[in-house]
Design a protein around this motif. Structure first.
Motif, PDB file in Angstrom:
ATOM      1  N   MET A   1       0.780  -1.182  -0.092  1.00 11.97           N
ATOM      2  CA  MET A   1       0.050   0.006   0.084  1.00 11.97           C
ATOM      3  C   MET A   1       0.951   1.251  -0.156  1.00 11.97           C
ATOM      4  SD  MET A   1      -3.163  -0.889  -0.396  1.00 11.97           S
ATOM      5  CE  MET A   1      -2.358  -2.422  -1.297  1.00 11.97           C
ATOM      6  N   ALA A   2       1.932   1.292   0.819  1.00 13.84           N
ATOM      7  CA  ALA A   2       2.954   2.403   0.681  1.00 13.84           C
ATOM      8  C   ALA A   2       3.574   2.470  -0.847  1.00 13.84           C
ATOM      9  CB  ALA A   2       3.875   2.055   1.647  1.00 13.84           C
ATOM     10  N   GLU A   3       3.754   1.485  -1.339  1.00 16.30           N
ATOM     11  CA  GLU A   3       4.276   1.314  -2.676  1.00 16.30           C
ATOM     12  C   GLU A   3       3.316   1.839  -3.600  1.00 16.30           C
ATOM     13  OE1 GLU A   3       7.287   0.455  -3.330  1.00 16.30           O
ATOM     14  OE2 GLU A   3       7.466  -0.193  -5.492  1.00 16.30           O
ATOM     15  N   LEU A   4       2.142   2.000  -3.298  1.00 18.15           N
ATOM     16  CA  LEU A   4       1.161   2.391  -4.272  1.00 18.15           C
ATOM     17  C   LEU A   4       1.190   4.139  -3.959  1.00 18.15           C
ATOM     18  CD1 LEU A   4      -1.806  -0.049  -4.159  1.00 18.15           C
ATOM     19  CD2 LEU A   4      -0.188   0.406  -6.047  1.00 18.15           C
ATOM     20  N   GLY A   5       1.936   4.498  -2.919  1.00 14.93           N
ATOM     21  CA  GLY A   5       2.023   5.824  -2.419  1.00 14.93           C
ATOM     22  C   GLY A   5       1.118   6.491  -1.113  1.00 14.93           C
TER      23      GLY A   5
ATOM     24  N   LEU B   1       0.159  -6.356  -5.792  1.00 17.11           N
ATOM     25  CA  LEU B   1       0.145  -5.122  -6.591  1.00 17.11           C
ATOM     26  C   LEU B   1      -0.648  -5.218  -7.803  1.00 17.11           C
ATOM     27  CD1 LEU B   1       3.735  -3.728  -5.835  1.00 17.11           C
ATOM     28  CD2 LEU B   1       1.504  -2.749  -5.191  1.00 17.11           C
ATOM     29  N   HIS B   2      -0.601  -6.624  -8.275  1.00 15.66           N
ATOM     30  CA  HIS B   2      -1.288  -6.988  -9.620  1.00 15.66           C
ATOM     31  C   HIS B   2      -2.231  -8.044  -9.521  1.00 15.66           C
ATOM     32  CE1 HIS B   2       1.562  -4.144 -11.710  1.00 15.66           C
ATOM     33  NE2 HIS B   2       2.629  -4.822 -10.967  1.00 15.66           N
ATOM     34  N   PRO B   3      -3.263  -7.944  -8.655  1.00 17.20           N
ATOM     35  CA  PRO B   3      -3.915  -9.164  -8.591  1.00 17.20           C
ATOM     36  C   PRO B   3      -4.829  -9.527  -9.596  1.00 17.20           C
ATOM     37  CG  PRO B   3      -5.020  -7.232  -7.239  1.00 17.20           C
ATOM     38  CD  PRO B   3      -3.813  -6.652  -7.967  1.00 17.20           C
ATOM     39  N   ASP B   4      -5.492 -10.970  -9.627  1.00 17.36           N
ATOM     40  CA  ASP B   4      -6.226 -11.331 -10.517  1.00 17.36           C
ATOM     41  C   ASP B   4      -7.595 -10.495 -10.537  1.00 17.36           C
ATOM     42  OD1 ASP B   4      -4.631 -13.161 -11.371  1.00 17.36           O
ATOM     43  OD2 ASP B   4      -5.611 -14.564  -9.978  1.00 17.36           O
ATOM     44  N   ARG B   5      -8.109 -10.304  -9.222  1.00 16.65           N
ATOM     45  CA  ARG B   5      -9.426  -9.488  -9.155  1.00 16.65           C
ATOM     46  C   ARG B   5      -9.513  -8.758  -7.903  1.00 16.65           C
ATOM     47  NH1 ARG B   5      -8.325 -14.700  -6.982  1.00 16.65           N
ATOM     48  NH2 ARG B   5     -10.167 -15.805  -6.769  1.00 16.65           N
ATOM     49  N   VAL B   6     -10.271  -7.812  -7.654  1.00 22.47           N
ATOM     50  CA  VAL B   6     -10.372  -7.203  -6.163  1.00 22.47           C
ATOM     51  C   VAL B   6     -11.939  -7.566  -6.061  1.00 22.47           C
ATOM     52  CG1 VAL B   6     -10.254  -5.055  -4.681  1.00 22.47           C
ATOM     53  CG2 VAL B   6      -8.632  -5.320  -6.470  1.00 22.47           C
ATOM     54  N   VAL B   7     -11.962  -8.122  -4.721  1.00 19.83           N
ATOM     55  CA  VAL B   7     -13.650  -8.491  -4.501  1.00 19.83           C
ATOM     56  C   VAL B   7     -13.517  -7.534  -3.158  1.00 19.83           C
ATOM     57  CG1 VAL B   7     -15.041 -10.421  -3.443  1.00 19.83           C
ATOM     58  CG2 VAL B   7     -13.416 -10.899  -5.410  1.00 19.83           C
ATOM     59  N   LEU B   8     -15.084  -7.005  -3.089  1.00 16.36           N
ATOM     60  CA  LEU B   8     -15.167  -6.213  -1.832  1.00 16.36           C
ATOM     61  C   LEU B   8     -16.960  -6.640  -1.627  1.00 16.36           C
ATOM     62  CD1 LEU B   8     -14.258  -3.967  -0.072  1.00 16.36           C
ATOM     63  CD2 LEU B   8     -15.419  -2.086  -1.692  1.00 16.36           C
TER      64      LEU B   8
ATOM     65  N   TYR C   1      -7.219   1.600  -4.082  1.00 14.73           N
ATOM     66  CA  TYR C   1      -6.767   0.592  -5.227  1.00 14.73           C
ATOM     67  C   TYR C   1      -6.819   1.546  -6.403  1.00 14.73           C
ATOM     68  CZ  TYR C   1      -7.209  -3.108  -1.776  1.00 14.73           C
ATOM     69  OH  TYR C   1      -7.126  -3.988  -0.696  1.00 14.73           O
ATOM     70  N   SER C   2      -6.677   2.852  -6.479  1.00 13.32           N
ATOM     71  CA  SER C   2      -7.018   3.358  -7.928  1.00 13.32           C
ATOM     72  C   SER C   2      -5.759   3.056  -9.008  1.00 13.32           C
ATOM     73  CB  SER C   2      -7.062   4.901  -7.776  1.00 13.32           C
ATOM     74  OG  SER C   2      -5.663   5.070  -7.290  1.00 13.32           O
ATOM     75  N   GLN C   3      -4.800   2.595  -8.611  1.00 14.74           N
ATOM     76  CA  GLN C   3      -3.687   2.408  -9.575  1.00 14.74           C
ATOM     77  C   GLN C   3      -4.070   0.926 -10.140  1.00 14.74           C
ATOM     78  OE1 GLN C   3       0.518   2.898  -8.675  1.00 14.74           O
ATOM     79  NE2 GLN C   3      -0.102   4.437  -7.289  1.00 14.74           N
ATOM     80  N   LEU C   4      -4.499  -0.083  -9.224  1.00 17.07           N
ATOM     81  CA  LEU C   4      -4.794  -1.206  -9.622  1.00 17.07           C
ATOM     82  C   LEU C   4      -5.845  -1.242 -10.752  1.00 17.07           C
ATOM     83  CD1 LEU C   4      -2.945  -1.829  -7.260  1.00 17.07           C
ATOM     84  CD2 LEU C   4      -4.850  -3.463  -6.479  1.00 17.07           C
ATOM     85  N   LEU C   5      -7.265  -0.453 -10.155  1.00 17.20           N
ATOM     86  CA  LEU C   5      -8.535  -0.258 -11.183  1.00 17.20           C
ATOM     87  C   LEU C   5      -8.126   0.274 -12.333  1.00 17.20           C
ATOM     88  CD1 LEU C   5     -11.123   0.517  -8.384  1.00 17.20           C
ATOM     89  CD2 LEU C   5     -10.036  -1.937  -9.185  1.00 17.20           C
ATOM     90  N   ASP C   6      -6.853   1.211 -12.351  1.00 16.80           N
ATOM     91  CA  ASP C   6      -6.382   1.772 -13.672  1.00 16.80           C
ATOM     92  C   ASP C   6      -5.911   0.618 -14.626  1.00 16.80           C
ATOM     93  OD1 ASP C   6      -7.591   4.097 -12.884  1.00 16.80           O
ATOM     94  OD2 ASP C   6      -5.370   4.981 -12.536  1.00 16.80           O
ATOM     95  N   GLU C   7      -5.392  -0.324 -14.027  1.00 15.54           N
ATOM     96  CA  GLU C   7      -4.989  -1.360 -14.735  1.00 15.54           C
ATOM     97  C   GLU C   7      -6.113  -2.349 -15.445  1.00 15.54           C
ATOM     98  OE1 GLU C   7      -1.982  -3.887 -13.054  1.00 15.54           O
ATOM     99  OE2 GLU C   7      -0.970  -2.129 -12.507  1.00 15.54           O
TER     100      GLU C   7
END
Ligand code: NAD
Length: 449
Positions: free
Chosen positions: A21-25, A166-173, A191-197
């Motif tokens: 999470m820190a790596e994501l900024g 950092l690059h999961p198959d999916r994010v489940v909430l 997770y904005s950077q992940l969702l941008d991917e």
């Protein structure tokens, strides 16, 4: 946008999540009750083996985005996004999950929440837990209904934890559908950077999110036990399970991954998760739906016994006085995790039958010594195998897959190798004069006398 995040529990899941999470900024505070673990993390040392994590940890400590503490007060003061990553082990003597640690996070954290906050659960929990914790958090928090709790199950694999986070198959909430709070919006920020991917983002209810995780683990365990059941039939009929797996794996509906026959699954997740799933289904009156998981568990445990039998046969019918080398102790390669490790379990059983067992693992030596202090430990493959009557390969580390049988042949007493993971090149070992035996492969096919 930068979020201020606290992560409770800094074990395999939590330390990875905090650093990533820190790596994501984001600005992140890792919270744990284990002072030794916190001291290591603060000094840039990952308390377990996880490829690539040290670099992420060091980089983010240095950038000042990542800190660690034992203080819940500091965490509540600092963050408005809280992740729960504490353990949910199997209860002693029962199948059910022990929820003491997740409960304790809520009981300590919620009374300190005076401002709006979102709590995301990541630990693997029985279905129904999130709803209960959500109500409890709101009841205990001075901020009341301004505290939201959602479930965001974690699917990382040890050995690939950084990449998977950092690059999961999916994010489940999972959220409370009746009272949708800010959880979805906050998760989108985190997770904005992940969702941008364009990683799939699946928003559902709390129960479904919890079940996605437990059913995924149940499926994976079933796939492994399926091929291990086929291995039993192959052994009885003279067929070869590795060829069978390749052949059925070409069918895209089946797929080749997770179809490696061997001594089965272990670790801190699959065994306890399928048991907790059965226990929870029983409480819900749906126990019949999961009785097959008991068979999945049984097949898995039988493979460990089968490996011990093979070792006994290879030692000439009795393990008494035999020298046995065990290569591999971690439950899988690229990890130092020995929780419910089939390799160590087999090593322990062989020792109980009177053999002198020497174990070597590239990373899991300290953890193994703590769990099984009576086994002998070596510092290299060659040292472990010196004078051995039988060599067992029980964790498929690259170092073992690529072993040179000619070199190993010069230090052992008997050139007998048992491949508990079907990971060795049979022809190469046989050409070097070794008796080779793999699980799920008939003795006549595989052994050179
Ligand atoms: N390890 C994995 O690969 C993985 C993958 C997906 C999900 N999970 C799930 O994640 C959860 C954690 O697993 P893990 O493997 O990281 O466990 P772990 O035992 O490595 O870590 C748990 C950490 O929580 C800490 N802790 C306990 N009580 C605490 C408290 N009250 N406050 C703060 N910290 C506390 C412990 O000291 C420990 O450091 C489990 O539910 C597990 O099933 C794990």
């Amino acid at each position: 946008m930068t979020c201020r995040i606290a992560v409770f529990g800094t074990g395999y899941l939590g330390a990875t999540h905090a650093a990533c999470m820190a790596e994501l900024g984001h600005e992140v505070l890792g919270v744990d009750v284990d002072a030794g673990k916190l001291a290591k993390l603060e000094s840039g040392e990952v308390p377990f083996y996880e490829p690539g994590l040290t670099e992420v940890l060091e980089r983010n400590l240095e950038a000042g985005r990542l800190r660690f503490t034992s203080s819940y007060a500091d965490a509540a003061e600092f963050a408005d996004v809280h992740f729960i990553g504490v353990g949910t082990p199997q209860k002693k003597g029962e199948f059910a999950a022990d929820l003491t640690y997740v409960d304790s996070v809520i009981d300590q954290l919620a009374p300190l929440l005076t401002e709006p906050a979102v709590i995301f659960g990541k630990s693997t929990v029985p279905v129904g837990t999130a709803e209960r914790l959500r109500a409890r958090a709101r009841q205990l928090a001075p901020a009341g209904d301004d505290v939201d709790l959602a479930w965001n199950p974690e699917f990382l694999r040890e050995g690939y934890a950084v990449r998977d986070t950092l690059h999961p198959d999916r994010v489940v909430l999972g959220v409370d559908r009746a009272l949708p709070g800010r959880a979805v919006e906050v998760a989108r920020e985190v997770y904005s950077q992940l969702l941008d991917e364009e990683i799939p983002f699946i928003v559902t209810d709390l129960a479904t999110a919890e079940l996605v995780k437990t059913s995924a683990n149940a499926f994976l365990a079933t796939k492994i036990s399926f091929i291990n059941a086929m291995a039993e039939v192959c052994e009885a009929s003279g067929a070869d399970v590795t060829v069978l797996a390749d052949a059925i794996g070409h069918d895209a509906r089946i797929g080749r991954r997770f179809l490696n026959a061997g001594i089965g699954f272990g670790g801190g997740c699959l065994p306890k998760d399928i048991r907790a799933f059965m226990a929870r289904a029983g409480e819900l009156g749906a126990d019949q739906a999961l009785t097959f998981l008991r068979e999945v568990d049984n097949i898995n445990m039988r493979r460990r016994s089968r490996m011990v039998e093979l070792a006994r046969d290879a030692a000439g019918g009795s393990l008494l006085g035999a020298r046995v080398s065990v290569l591999g102790a971690a439950f899988k390669p690229d990890s130092d995790d020995v929780r419910d490790s089939p390799a160590l379990n087999v090593a322990g059983q062989i020792q109980l039958q009177g053999a002198a067992v020497t174990v070597y693992d590239p990373q899991a030596m300290d953890n193994s010594r703590r769990l099984f202090p009576t086994l002998n430990y070596a510092t290299s493959t060659l040292e472990a195998c010196a004078g051995a009557d039988v060599v067992l390969v029980l964790t498929e580390w690259k170092e073992f897959r690529e072993l040179n049988p000619d070199v190993l042949g010069t230090v052992v007493r008997g050139k007998v190798v048992l491949d508990g993971r079907n990971c060795l090149d049979v022809d190469r070992w046989r050409t070097a004069g070794w008796q080779y035996r793999g699980l799920g492969r008939a003795a006549s096919e595989a052994v050179v006398g």
